[in-house]
Motif scaffolding. Structure first.
Motif, PDB file in Angstrom:
ATOM      1  N   THR A  80      16.572  -0.007 -11.555  1.00 22.72           N
ATOM      2  CA  THR A  80      16.560  -0.563 -12.910  1.00 22.72           C
ATOM      3  C   THR A  80      17.184  -1.948 -12.990  1.00 22.72           C
ATOM      4  O   THR A  80      16.613  -2.865 -13.581  1.00 22.72           O
ATOM      5  N   ASP A  81      18.363  -2.106 -12.403  1.00 19.97           N
ATOM      6  CA  ASP A  81      19.067  -3.395 -12.487  1.00 19.97           C
ATOM      7  C   ASP A  81      18.571  -4.409 -11.465  1.00 19.97           C
ATOM      8  O   ASP A  81      18.816  -5.608 -11.616  1.00 19.97           O
ATOM      9  N   GLN A  82      17.921  -3.955 -10.425  1.00 23.87           N
ATOM     10  CA  GLN A  82      17.413  -4.823  -9.371  1.00 23.87           C
ATOM     11  C   GLN A  82      15.877  -4.793  -9.390  1.00 23.87           C
ATOM     12  O   GLN A  82      15.278  -3.809  -9.817  1.00 23.87           O
ATOM     13  N   PRO A  83      15.229  -5.871  -8.898  1.00 20.56           N
ATOM     14  CA  PRO A  83      13.746  -5.874  -8.865  1.00 20.56           C
ATOM     15  C   PRO A  83      13.173  -5.084  -7.698  1.00 20.56           C
ATOM     16  O   PRO A  83      12.153  -5.454  -7.115  1.00 20.56           O
ATOM     17  N   PHE A  84      13.841  -3.976  -7.343  1.00 21.00           N
ATOM     18  CA  PHE A  84      13.423  -3.223  -6.166  1.00 21.00           C
ATOM     19  C   PHE A  84      12.095  -2.513  -6.391  1.00 21.00           C
ATOM     20  O   PHE A  84      11.317  -2.330  -5.441  1.00 21.00           O
ATOM     21  N   ALA A  85      11.838  -2.082  -7.620  1.00 21.86           N
ATOM     22  CA  ALA A  85      10.560  -1.418  -7.908  1.00 21.86           C
ATOM     23  C   ALA A  85       9.397  -2.374  -7.670  1.00 21.86           C
ATOM     24  O   ALA A  85       8.341  -1.981  -7.145  1.00 21.86           O
ATOM     25  N   LYS A  86       9.571  -3.641  -8.031  1.00 20.68           N
ATOM     26  CA  LYS A  86       8.536  -4.652  -7.790  1.00 20.68           C
ATOM     27  C   LYS A  86       8.335  -4.860  -6.303  1.00 20.68           C
ATOM     28  O   LYS A  86       7.198  -4.996  -5.824  1.00 20.68           O
ATOM     29  N   TRP A  87       9.426  -4.871  -5.551  1.00 22.18           N
ATOM     30  CA  TRP A  87       9.308  -5.048  -4.100  1.00 22.18           C
ATOM     31  C   TRP A  87       8.624  -3.843  -3.458  1.00 22.18           C
ATOM     32  O   TRP A  87       7.832  -4.002  -2.525  1.00 22.18           O
ATOM     33  N   MET A  88       8.916  -2.658  -3.958  1.00 27.77           N
ATOM     34  CA  MET A  88       8.240  -1.464  -3.439  1.00 27.77           C
ATOM     35  C   MET A  88       6.743  -1.515  -3.732  1.00 27.77           C
ATOM     36  O   MET A  88       5.929  -1.128  -2.894  1.00 27.77           O
ATOM     37  N   LEU A  89       6.386  -1.995  -4.918  1.00 26.41           N
ATOM     38  CA  LEU A  89       4.968  -2.119  -5.263  1.00 26.41           C
ATOM     39  C   LEU A  89       4.275  -3.108  -4.334  1.00 26.41           C
ATOM     40  O   LEU A  89       3.153  -2.852  -3.870  1.00 26.41           O
ATOM     41  N   ASN A  90       4.935  -4.231  -4.043  1.00 23.21           N
ATOM     42  CA  ASN A  90       4.365  -5.202  -3.106  1.00 23.21           C
ATOM     43  C   ASN A  90       4.153  -4.577  -1.728  1.00 23.21           C
ATOM     44  O   ASN A  90       3.096  -4.756  -1.105  1.00 23.21           O
ATOM     45  N   SER A  91       5.144  -3.839  -1.257  1.00 26.49           N
ATOM     46  CA  SER A  91       5.023  -3.187   0.048  1.00 26.49           C
ATOM     47  C   SER A  91       3.886  -2.173   0.053  1.00 26.49           C
ATOM     48  O   SER A  91       3.140  -2.062   1.039  1.00 26.49           O
ATOM     49  N   ALA A  92       3.747  -1.417  -1.039  1.00 20.02           N
ATOM     50  CA  ALA A  92       2.691  -0.406  -1.109  1.00 20.02           C
ATOM     51  C   ALA A  92       1.310  -1.051  -1.080  1.00 20.02           C
ATOM     52  O   ALA A  92       0.414  -0.607  -0.343  1.00 20.02           O
ATOM     53  N   ILE A  93       1.125  -2.114  -1.863  1.00 19.14           N
ATOM     54  CA  ILE A  93      -0.181  -2.789  -1.900  1.00 19.14           C
ATOM     55  C   ILE A  93      -0.511  -3.385  -0.533  1.00 19.14           C
ATOM     56  O   ILE A  93      -1.632  -3.238  -0.023  1.00 19.14           O
ATOM     57  N   ILE A  94       0.464  -4.053   0.063  1.00 23.92           N
ATOM     58  CA  ILE A  94       0.228  -4.688   1.362  1.00 23.92           C
ATOM     59  C   ILE A  94      -0.015  -3.645   2.446  1.00 23.92           C
ATOM     60  O   ILE A  94      -0.912  -3.802   3.292  1.00 23.92           O
ATOM     61  N   SER A  95       0.739  -2.560   2.436  1.00 22.02           N
ATOM     62  CA  SER A  95       0.591  -1.531   3.468  1.00 22.02           C
ATOM     63  C   SER A  95      -0.743  -0.808   3.339  1.00 22.02           C
ATOM     64  O   SER A  95      -1.415  -0.545   4.351  1.00 22.02           O
ATOM     65  N   ILE A  96      -1.136  -0.466   2.117  1.00 25.59           N
ATOM     66  CA  ILE A  96      -2.423   0.209   1.916  1.00 25.59           C
ATOM     67  C   ILE A  96      -3.576  -0.722   2.293  1.00 25.59           C
ATOM     68  O   ILE A  96      -4.542  -0.308   2.956  1.00 25.59           O
ATOM     69  N   GLY A  97      -3.483  -1.985   1.887  1.00 23.27           N
ATOM     70  CA  GLY A  97      -4.521  -2.948   2.269  1.00 23.27           C
ATOM     71  C   GLY A  97      -4.603  -3.135   3.774  1.00 23.27           C
ATOM     72  O   GLY A  97      -5.709  -3.189   4.340  1.00 23.27           O
ATOM     73  N   THR A  98      -3.449  -3.209   4.432  1.00 17.72           N
ATOM     74  CA  THR A  98      -3.440  -3.337   5.894  1.00 17.72           C
ATOM     75  C   THR A  98      -4.048  -2.112   6.555  1.00 17.72           C
ATOM     76  O   THR A  98      -4.808  -2.226   7.523  1.00 17.72           O
ATOM     77  N   THR A  99      -3.744  -0.923   6.040  1.00 13.77           N
ATOM     78  CA  THR A  99      -4.270   0.306   6.612  1.00 13.77           C
ATOM     79  C   THR A  99      -5.789   0.365   6.485  1.00 13.77           C
ATOM     80  O   THR A  99      -6.494   0.680   7.454  1.00 13.77           O
ATOM     81  N   VAL A 100      -6.305   0.047   5.297  1.00 16.50           N
ATOM     82  CA  VAL A 100      -7.751   0.105   5.076  1.00 16.50           C
ATOM     83  C   VAL A 100      -8.479  -0.906   5.953  1.00 16.50           C
ATOM     84  O   VAL A 100      -9.436  -0.570   6.678  1.00 16.50           O
ATOM     85  N   VAL A 101      -8.025  -2.161   5.917  1.00 12.75           N
ATOM     86  CA  VAL A 101      -8.689  -3.220   6.703  1.00 12.75           C
ATOM     87  C   VAL A 101      -8.520  -2.974   8.192  1.00 12.75           C
ATOM     88  O   VAL A 101      -9.491  -3.053   8.966  1.00 12.75           O
ATOM     89  N   GLY A 102      -7.298  -2.669   8.614  1.00 12.39           N
ATOM     90  CA  GLY A 102      -7.039  -2.490  10.037  1.00 12.39           C
ATOM     91  C   GLY A 102      -7.771  -1.303  10.633  1.00 12.39           C
ATOM     92  O   GLY A 102      -8.349  -1.406  11.722  1.00 12.39           O
ATOM     93  N   VAL A 103      -7.770  -0.169   9.933  1.00 14.93           N
ATOM     94  CA  VAL A 103      -8.443   1.026  10.455  1.00 14.93           C
ATOM     95  C   VAL A 103      -9.952   0.819  10.494  1.00 14.93           C
ATOM     96  O   VAL A 103     -10.617   1.214  11.461  1.00 14.93           O
ATOM     97  N   PHE A 104     -10.518   0.200   9.458  1.00 17.08           N
ATOM     98  CA  PHE A 104     -11.968  -0.032   9.446  1.00 17.08           C
ATOM     99  C   PHE A 104     -12.389  -0.930  10.604  1.00 17.08           C
ATOM    100  O   PHE A 104     -13.335  -0.598  11.348  1.00 17.08           O
ATOM    101  N   LEU A 105     -11.717  -2.048  10.787  1.00  8.43           N
ATOM    102  CA  LEU A 105     -12.082  -2.965  11.865  1.00  8.43           C
ATOM    103  C   LEU A 105     -11.814  -2.345  13.233  1.00  8.43           C
ATOM    104  O   LEU A 105     -12.603  -2.534  14.173  1.00  8.43           O
ATOM    105  N   ALA A 106     -10.702  -1.608  13.355  1.00 10.94           N
ATOM    106  CA  ALA A 106     -10.383  -0.994  14.641  1.00 10.94           C
ATOM    107  C   ALA A 106     -11.390   0.092  15.004  1.00 10.94           C
ATOM    108  O   ALA A 106     -11.794   0.202  16.174  1.00 10.94           O
ATOM    109  N   CYS A 107     -11.821   0.888  14.020  1.00  7.65           N
ATOM    110  CA  CYS A 107     -12.796   1.953  14.300  1.00  7.65           C
ATOM    111  C   CYS A 107     -14.140   1.371  14.741  1.00  7.65           C
ATOM    112  O   CYS A 107     -14.727   1.837  15.731  1.00  7.65           O
ATOM    113  N   THR A 108     -14.618   0.371  14.034  1.00  2.00           N
ATOM    114  CA  THR A 108     -15.907  -0.212  14.398  1.00  2.00           C
ATOM    115  C   THR A 108     -15.835  -0.923  15.748  1.00  2.00           C
ATOM    116  O   THR A 108     -16.755  -0.805  16.572  1.00  2.00           O
ATOM    117  N   ALA A 109     -14.740  -1.649  15.993  1.00  2.51           N
ATOM    118  CA  ALA A 109     -14.603  -2.346  17.279  1.00  2.51           C
ATOM    119  C   ALA A 109     -14.458  -1.352  18.425  1.00  2.51           C
ATOM    120  O   ALA A 109     -15.078  -1.517  19.485  1.00  2.51           O
TER     121      ALA A 109
END
Length: 295
Positions: A80-109
């Motif tokens: 609540t007092d720190q912007p940690f929730a925003k940082w967690m959201l950034n990590s979640a978006i980046i991690s999910i995007g990395t997983t989707v892109v990385g797994v798709f390209l790795a599977c096809t390659a």
């Protein structure tokens, strides 16, 4: 021989159990300290106050990871007092995007390297292997020039997704190719006879059989993006765009020593990875293709 076996069975396993318990306690002791700091409600490393002339039991109490009183104030303040929730959201978006892109390209390659013959196939696999021998910090300067100066993706989620997916692909391709090699080609030949295209075979036959390898690859890609610090700290120069590991460093720095916030944030960061592992553990087995082809 029978007498020797009886003597071995009569040997007590108590010393071995004692050693195993001791090593287990030694391993989880730092984790218990993190949990104690998080629930102590304090910001110092001392969770117990020593008297002026401490006795042995007072000193033992000071090193025992058990707070004097339990409080969830550190968790509440972090979210609540720190912007940690925003940082967690950034990590979640980046991690999910990395997983989707990385797994798709790795599977096809990996499927292409496993099933098709083309010029540079062996060279490409060796290039993937050699790229894993260099430390990630070696790529900081060229990545910064390409991502920030050329593409203008500094301090953006898309930039980190591209970087993380690129760095996780070589290992993922090697791991997936080895698993694709174990899938019998007879299954694909049978699908071709039935009139299925190569793309249809890949999506409907190969990927379902490769769920264990895909699950491990997805977990690896997610954890690579979720826990990474150096690249995120280099490319993210705006506080609102920090990831959770980058934000944690500001709780313990040269001007502040908020160990309670740091411990609470560390526990919060570890929870998604634990749940993801529990969700994917049913796929972390091999042998799904056993018996797929008879004869």
């Amino acid at each position: 021989m029978a007498l020797f076996s009886e003597r071995r069975e009569g040997i007590s396993h108590l010393p071995l159990h004692v050693v195993l318990v001791a090593f287990t306690l030694f391993t989880i002791y730092p984790i218990l300290w993190v949990v104690s700091l998080a629930f102590s409600g304090k910001q110092s490393l001392a969770i117990a106050t020593l008297p002026e002339n401490p006795t042995f039991w007072d000193r033992l109490r000071a090193v025992t990871p058990w707070p004097e009183q339990f409080s969830s104030s550190n968790f509440v303040s972090v979210m609540t007092d720190q912007p940690f929730a925003k940082w967690m959201l950034n990590s979640a978006i980046i991690s999910i995007g990395t997983t989707v892109v990385g797994v798709f390209l790795a599977c096809t390659a990996a499927y292409a390297f496993s099933r098709f013959k083309f010029p540079g196939q062996r060279t490409g696999m060796m290039a993937f292997l050699v790229s894993q021998m260099f430390p990630g910090t070696l790529m900081l300067i060229p990545l910064y020039i390409i991502l920030v100066q050329w593409l203008g993706l500094g301090s953006s989620r898309l930039g980190l997704i591209i970087v993380y997916a690129t760095t996780s692909i070589p290992f993922s391709v090697w791991m997936l190719k080895g698993y694709f090699d174990t899938i019998p080609r007879d299954l694909e030949e049978a699908a071709l006879i039935e009139g299925a295209s190569v793309g249809r075979i890949f999506w409907s036959v190969i990927l379902p059989l490769a769920k264990p390898a895909v699950a491990v690859t997805a977990l690896f890609s997610f954890m690579t993006a979720w826990n990474e610090f150096i690249l995120a700290a280099t490319f993210m120069d705006q506080e609102t765009m920090y990831t959770a590991p980058v934000g944690l460093r500001f709780f313990v720095g040269g001007f502040s020593q908020q160990w309670g916030y740091f411990a609470a944030g560390s526990i919060i960061v570890s929870v998604p990875v634990v749940f993801l592992f529990l969700f994917l553990q049913k796929y972390l087995v091999s042998g799904l293709t056993a018996g797929g082809v008879k004869g």
